[in-house]
Design a protein around this motif. Structure first.
Motif, PDB file in Angstrom:
ATOM      1  N   GLU A  33       0.837  -1.209   0.000  1.00 61.75           N
ATOM      2  CA  GLU A  33       0.000   0.000   0.000  1.00 61.75           C
ATOM      3  C   GLU A  33       0.868   1.252   0.000  1.00 61.75           C
ATOM      4  O   GLU A  33       0.578   2.224  -0.715  1.00 61.75           O
ATOM      5  N   GLU A  62      -7.362  -4.226  -3.784  1.00 59.25           N
ATOM      6  CA  GLU A  62      -8.304  -4.268  -4.906  1.00 59.25           C
ATOM      7  C   GLU A  62      -9.153  -3.006  -5.053  1.00 59.25           C
ATOM      8  O   GLU A  62      -9.680  -2.735  -6.133  1.00 59.25           O
ATOM      9  N   ASN A  63      -9.278  -2.221  -3.996  1.00 59.47           N
ATOM     10  CA  ASN A  63     -10.083  -0.998  -4.087  1.00 59.47           C
ATOM     11  C   ASN A  63      -9.249   0.248  -4.367  1.00 59.47           C
ATOM     12  O   ASN A  63      -9.791   1.362  -4.421  1.00 59.47           O
TER      13      ASN A  63
END
Length: 199
Positions: A33, A62-63
């Protein structure tokens, strides 16, 4: 503005680490991230190549506003993942001027360094812009002009892009990166960096 998508290689299984290094804590995020955020801040598209541990990593990212691809042949080596990513880029990002390839396990590389690489790029000049360490080592992160896509698509096995860089040394421009090019390969190295940077 030039279009230089980031190709973030994150397909390895982290054998020496003993767990998925992509999911190690880094600050208040996971390592992957953090790496995605650093690249998004350049304003360029980000393509993440997953492979080993993809089933664990996908739910975490995934978002995020990135393109995620899974290389099922990741075990064939980094060269295979580079080629896989470049093939996808050529299909989905056809107006790209080049590509900036980097690794998930170099957490000290900054947005500023990526921006220097991109701002140094001259469209149509067949440039290869590499990162240079304080000791003079050159390599990733590396920015390739789109004219090298054909060669990058042919990489396989553990053959990275170093041979392409060596083949075209006259086209290479180095951007100093100081001590940023540290790889997190072992638990000891990870702990050292956490302690050094108080993360």
């Amino acid at each position: 503005m030039v279009k230089i998508p980031h190709l973030l290689l994150s397909a390895g299984i982290s054998r020496r680490m003993g767990q998925a290094k992509q999911l190690l804590p880094w600050g208040n995020k996971t390592l992957i991230e953090h790496q995605i955020q650093i690249r998004l801040q350049t304003g360029q598209e980000v393509i993440v190549v997953l492979g080993g541990h993809s089933e664990k990593i996908l739910p975490v990212i995934e978002n995020l506003p990135v393109t995620i691809i899974v290389n099922n042949d990741w075990a064939d080596g980094m060269g295979n993942s580079v080629a896989y990513g470049i093939n996808m880029l050529c299909n989905d990002f056809r107006i790209s001027d080049g590509v900036l390839i980097s690794l998930v396990d170099q957490p000290l590389v900054t947005t500023s360094h990526f921006e220097k690489m991109i701002s140094s790029f001259q469209t149509g000049s067949r440039q290869i812009i590499v990162s240079e360490s304080a000791s003079g080592w050159i390599g990733v992160p590396v920015l390739f002009d789109k004219c090298y896509f054909k060669e990058l698509k042919k990489l396989n096995g553990n053959e990275g892009a170093r041979n392409i860089i060596q083949k075209h040394l006259n086209a290479v421009k180095a951007i100093e990166c100081g001590n940023m090019l540290v790889d997190i390969d072992t638990p000891d190295m990870y702990r050292q960096l956490l302690n050094k940077y108080s993360l």
